[in-house]
Design a protein around this motif. Structure first.
Motif, mmCIF file in Angstrom:
data_model
loop_
_atom_site.group_PDB
_atom_site.id
_atom_site.type_symbol
_atom_site.label_atom_id
_atom_site.label_comp_id
_atom_site.label_asym_id
_atom_site.label_seq_id
_atom_site.Cartn_x
_atom_site.Cartn_y
_atom_site.Cartn_z
ATOM 1 N N LEU A 61 43.853 62.812 -1.746
ATOM 2 C CA LEU A 61 43.689 62.405 -3.130
ATOM 3 C C LEU A 61 43.428 60.910 -3.212
ATOM 4 N N ASN A 62 44.113 60.109 -2.383
ATOM 5 C CA ASN A 62 43.890 58.664 -2.372
ATOM 6 C C ASN A 62 42.462 58.341 -1.975
ATOM 7 N N CYS A 92 40.207 59.258 -4.869
ATOM 8 C CA CYS A 92 40.336 58.277 -5.947
ATOM 9 C C CYS A 92 39.622 56.983 -5.587
ATOM 10 N N LYS A 99 38.556 58.907 -17.781
ATOM 11 C CA LYS A 99 39.493 58.276 -16.848
ATOM 12 C C LYS A 99 40.952 58.641 -17.129
ATOM 13 N N ASP A 100 41.292 58.899 -18.378
ATOM 14 C CA ASP A 100 42.665 59.250 -18.710
ATOM 15 C C ASP A 100 42.892 60.758 -18.770
ATOM 16 N N GLU A 142 43.443 64.625 -17.341
ATOM 17 C CA GLU A 142 44.364 65.134 -16.331
ATOM 18 C C GLU A 142 43.642 65.574 -15.068
ATOM 19 N N LYS A 143 42.331 65.528 -15.095
ATOM 20 C CA LYS A 143 41.553 65.943 -13.931
ATOM 21 C C LYS A 143 41.637 64.869 -12.858
ATOM 22 N N LYS A 144 41.636 65.305 -11.616
ATOM 23 C CA LYS A 144 41.723 64.387 -10.476
ATOM 24 C C LYS A 144 40.722 64.786 -9.411
ATOM 25 N N GLY A 145 40.403 63.853 -8.549
ATOM 26 C CA GLY A 145 39.588 64.103 -7.364
ATOM 27 C C GLY A 145 38.239 64.712 -7.673
ATOM 28 N N GLU A 170 37.424 67.485 -9.008
ATOM 29 C CA GLU A 170 37.315 68.067 -10.349
ATOM 30 C C GLU A 170 36.904 66.987 -11.356
ATOM 31 N N LEU A 171 37.456 65.793 -11.227
ATOM 32 C CA LEU A 171 37.113 64.687 -12.114
ATOM 33 C C LEU A 171 35.661 64.247 -11.897
#
Length: 170
Positions: A3-4, A7, A94-95, A97-100, A102-103
């Protein structure tokens, strides 16, 4: 850990989009050349006190990277307008809830990018990451110790792996 990395890749992609909106040659004053790949890498390495030889080598590598990035943008049809749309989409999401991944997918969809254009952004990010990695490789061990851990590999396998094994509670 994955994830890091995702990001970091997303942040670098957003920086690329913002940087590619207007060529550095058209900017004036303090803005001129500020967001070129060489300038971005140099800013990330500012605390390590680069030697003139290191700065020169980074500039040379950055010129090659810029040429490659220009080719990628042209081949994929990435216009400044599309890049601006992607930057705005990234800011809007950017705010969320999606991450990685998916974002990144949501940003590309919101910006209206096709698959080839989305892949081009990944290629641009890979070129930038390679430039940073190659620049860090030029540093001495003392200089590397002054960098944030995210810029330096974490061990023999570059930070990949499962970490320490837990001891059996016997």
């Amino acid at each position: 850990m994955k994830l890091n990395v995702v990001c970091l890749a997303l942040a670098m992609t957003i920086c690329t989009v913002a940087n590619a909106q207007e060529p550095a040659a058209k900017k004036k004053g303090k803005q001129a050349g500020r967001n070129t790949p060489a300038a971005l890498v140099t800013r990330q390495l500012k605390d390590v006190e680069l030697t003139e030889q290191q700065k020169s080598k980074i500039q040379s590598m950055a010129k090659e990277a810029m040429a490659e990035m220009k080719s990628i943008r042209e081949d994929a049809g990435l216009t400044p307008k599309l890049m601006k749309q992607r930057t705005e989409a990234a800011k809007a999401l950017k705010d969320s809830e999606k991450k990685g991944d998916e974002l990144v997918k949501a940003i590309n969809e919101k910006a209206g990018l096709n698959e080839a254009q989305a892949a081009a952004f990944q290629k641009l990010n890979a070129v930038r990451q390679k430039l940073l990695k190659d620049s860090v490789a030029l540093l001495t061990d003392d200089q590397k110790s002054k960098l944030p851990k995210r810029l330096v590999g974490k061990g023999p396998n570059g930070g990949k792996g499962k970490g320490k094994k837990k001891k059996d509670a016997a």
